[in-house]
Structure formats: C-alpha cells, structure tokens
Write a protein that holds these residues in place. Sequence first.
Motif, PDB file in Angstrom:
ATOM      1  N   TRP A   1       9.985  -6.539  32.401  1.00 56.23           N
ATOM      2  CA  TRP A   1       8.759  -5.942  32.670  1.00 56.23           C
ATOM      3  C   TRP A   1       7.477  -6.638  32.305  1.00 56.23           C
ATOM      4  CZ3 TRP A   1      12.397  -4.127  29.245  1.00 56.23           C
ATOM      5  CH2 TRP A   1      12.099  -4.305  27.795  1.00 56.23           C
TER       6      TRP A   1
ATOM      7  N   SER B   1       6.405  -8.795  29.578  1.00 60.46           N
ATOM      8  CA  SER B   1       5.728  -8.834  27.896  1.00 60.46           C
ATOM      9  C   SER B   1       6.554  -9.920  27.233  1.00 60.46           C
ATOM     10  CB  SER B   1       5.817  -7.579  27.329  1.00 60.46           C
ATOM     11  OG  SER B   1       7.009  -7.220  27.190  1.00 60.46           O
TER      12      SER B   1
ATOM     13  N   GLU C   1       5.985  -6.778  20.318  1.00 58.68           N
ATOM     14  CA  GLU C   1       5.751  -6.958  21.605  1.00 58.68           C
ATOM     15  C   GLU C   1       4.584  -7.413  21.948  1.00 58.68           C
ATOM     16  OE1 GLU C   1       7.272  -4.744  25.889  1.00 58.68           O
ATOM     17  OE2 GLU C   1       7.446  -3.654  24.034  1.00 58.68           O
TER      18      GLU C   1
ATOM     19  N   ILE D   1       9.071  -4.059  15.773  1.00 56.57           N
ATOM     20  CA  ILE D   1      10.121  -3.219  16.526  1.00 56.57           C
ATOM     21  C   ILE D   1      11.408  -3.034  15.457  1.00 56.57           C
ATOM     22  CG2 ILE D   1      11.529  -2.775  18.443  1.00 56.57           C
ATOM     23  CD1 ILE D   1       9.942  -4.676  19.908  1.00 56.57           C
TER      24      ILE D   1
ATOM     25  N   ASP E   1      15.672   3.548  24.933  1.00 56.96           N
ATOM     26  CA  ASP E   1      15.022   3.441  26.120  1.00 56.96           C
ATOM     27  C   ASP E   1      14.833   1.981  26.528  1.00 56.96           C
ATOM     28  OD1 ASP E   1      12.928   3.388  28.231  1.00 56.96           O
ATOM     29  OD2 ASP E   1      12.092   5.245  27.359  1.00 56.96           O
TER      30      ASP E   1
ATOM     31  N   ARG F   1      12.850   0.392  28.435  1.00 64.72           N
ATOM     32  CA  ARG F   1      11.774   0.102  28.803  1.00 64.72           C
ATOM     33  C   ARG F   1      10.763   0.300  27.392  1.00 64.72           C
ATOM     34  NH1 ARG F   1       7.433  -1.431  28.777  1.00 64.72           N
ATOM     35  NH2 ARG F   1       5.947  -1.577  30.060  1.00 64.72           N
ATOM     36  N   TYR F   2      11.073   0.999  26.460  1.00 66.19           N
ATOM     37  CA  TYR F   2      10.112   0.821  25.337  1.00 66.19           C
ATOM     38  C   TYR F   2      11.189   0.958  23.997  1.00 66.19           C
ATOM     39  CZ  TYR F   2       6.864   3.049  28.619  1.00 66.19           C
ATOM     40  OH  TYR F   2       6.167   3.031  29.576  1.00 66.19           O
TER      41      TYR F   2
ATOM     42  N   HIS G   1      10.608   0.178  21.093  1.00 65.68           N
ATOM     43  CA  HIS G   1      10.153   0.889  19.896  1.00 65.68           C
ATOM     44  C   HIS G   1      10.998   2.179  19.668  1.00 65.68           C
ATOM     45  CE1 HIS G   1       7.034  -1.961  20.374  1.00 65.68           C
ATOM     46  NE2 HIS G   1       6.832  -1.936  18.975  1.00 65.68           N
ATOM     47  N   LYS G   2      11.504   2.661  20.739  1.00 62.41           N
ATOM     48  CA  LYS G   2      12.145   4.027  20.792  1.00 62.41           C
ATOM     49  C   LYS G   2      13.546   3.876  19.949  1.00 62.41           C
ATOM     50  CE  LYS G   2       9.521   6.292  24.328  1.00 62.41           C
ATOM     51  NZ  LYS G   2       9.547   7.160  25.434  1.00 62.41           N
TER      52      LYS G   2
END
Length: 474
Positions: free
Chosen positions: A180, A182, A206, A220, A258, A260-261, A263-264
């Motif tokens: 995506w 980054s 990130e 993270i 997740d 895309r994220y 950190h979750k």
Amino acid sequence: MQISRRLMLGGALATSSAFAGLGRRALAAARVEPAADPGYLSEIEGYGPLLPDPKGFIDLPAGFSYTAFSALGETMDDGLRVPGLHDGMAAFPHTSPDKVVLVRNHEIKHNITDIGPLGDRHQLIDKLDRTRVYDHDANGAPLSGGTTTLVYNIKTRQLESHFLSLTGTSTNCAGGPTPWGSWLSCEETTQTAGDGVKKDHGFVFEVPSGYKGLAAPVPIKAMGRFNHEAVAIDPRTGIVYMTEDMSDGAFYRYLPNDRRYLHKGGRLQALAFRDVPRAATSNKYAHLWNVGDRHGVIWIDLKDVESPDDSLRTQAYLKGAARFSRGEGIHYGHNELFFACTSGGAKAYGQLMRYIPSPYEGTDREKDQPGQIELFVESGDLRVIDYADNLTVAPWGHLYVCEDRYSDVLNNHLRIVTPEGKVTTFARNVDAQHSEWAGVTFSPDGSTLFTNIQTNSVTVAITGPWEKFSRKVV
C-alpha cells in the motif's frame, strides 16, 4: 560454487516466461569460473567488464553512469541535515511519472551524535517537531536513527526535495516496502530502557511514502522485538516475512489480524524444517544441505513477542525452529522470497535462500502442501559473493545483491545472479573509505537503480542501457 534453480520477476511488472524451460539438473550444474580480475567473474547477458571510474568512486560497465546526491550534512528542505550511515531503502511511485519517492534508513546508534539530522551539536533542534520523536538518550537528546524521504526526478536526474520522515529511533538498518505504499523501517538493536535510552528498542516502524513530514513513531510491537533486519510482504496473502541479523537468528513471519493495518496485532511465528528439527542452515559446523536442496517447512507460534530479554530466537530454537546465520536482505519476487544470510556457508562467505510459500500459506491447510525452503546460493569464493546483504530483484529477473564486507584486495561489489544461475559483478566501490553497498532498489519503471554507499553516506542513481538486458531475459 554451484547455483541452481531460477530467479523470477519481482515487483509489479509482468511475469517472465523465460525460465519455464530451465531444468533443475542443468541449472544445478552451472558453475562460476573466477577470472583473473577478482572484481569481475564472467561476461554474462552483455553487461561487460567494469571500467575504471575517472572519479575513483564507482566502477561500472560501459554505457552506465551514476549520479550522487543527498549526502551527509547537506541541508534538507525542512532545514535539518542529511543524517549519515545510509542503509535500507525502497522506491515508490510519485504522482508525476517523471519522479520517484525514496524512503531511506539511517543506521545510527543511540550513542552516535555528530552525524544526525540536528547537526553535530544539536543546534537545529528548534526546527524539529518534538512531539514526533520516538526516544531520547540519557542526556535528553533525540536519538538520530530514523528515515529520510527523497523526491528524485528520473528524467532530469536531479534531487528535487528531501526531508526527515522518522526520528528518535536507533540503528535503522533495513526494512521493506508495503503493497500500500509505505516503508517498514527496522531497528537492528534490542537496547532496553535505562541502557542509555529512555524506551525499549528492537521494533518495526511504518513510514508513509506520500506524506511530507515526520511519521508518527509508533512501534508495531506485535511484529516482535529482536534484531530486525529486513521485511517483505506477500501481496497475495498480506503475510509479513522478517529476517534477524544474528549468527543464530530465526526466520519469522507475521500473520496480521488486518493485512492493511499491521498495528492491529497478529501471530508471530518462526520457520522450522519439517524433517530436521533445529536445523543449522549455514553448513558451517556440519553439512546440512547442498545448493538446490529443498525442505518442507512448518511454522511455530511464539509467545511473549515483545521479548524483554531478547529471547525470541532461543524460544524458537527450543521449539524446533531452524537457525540462519545473519539473516539480512529479503525481497518478494514472483510467488517466492529471496533472503540473504550474510555469514552463512561452509566458508562463511554468504548464502542466499529461496522460500516458496504454500498455496495455503497461513491457513490450516498448509500442512497438506507446506512451503519450501531452498538453499539457492552458497558462496565458496570471495570473488563470487562476500557477505551478501541487501538485495532486490530487477524487473527482468536478475537478482542484485549488495556486499557487506570490504576487502582490501577485492574492494566491495554489487553482484548479480542471473536466471541461468551465473554470478557476475555489476558495480565496484573503489573509494578509500571502504564502504559497503546498501539499499539497492529499482525505480517503479525499471529505468534507474538506486543504492547507497554507507560510510560515504551518499545515495546514487545508476542509469544505462537496462533495456537490452530486459530484452535478453523477458
């Protein structure tokens, strides 16, 4: 040295069919015969021998040239200084087709204060957004490790802007791009709060490539606390693969909740050979495997991933995980990953591994068709590869490998491994500072190779007749 199997295309370009007819037996038999010039092994794919650089910096084949830019101490657009020790890096598309965005690491330890973005006496601290600093040293000064972001015009071959994009971290060695857009910057340290710093280190951060300014410095933590080196993400599954720069390091994967994220949260696991528990992959102390050999793998769940005592790799090993000798650069190719083990091999000159994920990677069904780990290259001659480090796969299938070690006899090189299994030298650093190559990456259109010369603390853009090599392979 024998090199087997094929290299496949990396990045977003189309997959080559050039390797479909290459048989395992033919490739396994391919050998490199060192020539008289130790900096050049054999003329392959038309690259040709290296020519002396009149500036005495980088030798390249005929038709290629370099532009150096964004060197240590230059003033950036935000008024801060270019930090030193340029390391891992990735290139991202810009909104303009003539430009590219580079996000670049700076491997500055907590106790190095004179080559950071604030100047040699921190005289520029008032130009810094202190709310975006991750950590400080024992004297309260911001740590100098982090990233810078650069905008480079590939048509005019000029740097258009550069600025600080992550700060207050430590020993940012390599990392990797995300699908995506980054950059994941990795800390190659497990320093703890109270030991010269205020917070624990050893995390991944990130950095968005499209944001002008300092990224929020949020570690993270679910991706583990260890001597992180590099990261690669399989865009099909979102699974994150990570190397560890330790002589007894593990090879990790992160299954994000997740994709895309990151950190979750998610599950952190270590690779083990299915048929050889606690496999020692380096061949140093006992011969485990030959070039071209493959083993099915299993993945072991890890606990206490923030690892206050830096015990993740030990936990993994006790559960049966394999050990890799200084895992460093990693790159996702076409449905496969390549990663370097810098001091692997019977002679400790370096290895390249190839991991082929299961069609059911990360699911309960992967045990029915497990992923495969292959010994892709093992160097037995310093003139072949000397300490493989950062690496990338060109759009036409050649694997470009940075050398970590600088020999007074052999200089330091940017090597190539071809789809046919041959090794040659694309570039040689002849500068007197004995500096390693780092951060090798291609522009999205394949027209420019970017790389860093670390001790010199400078980035270079290399251009030339790439198209004739792509035509030979694709």
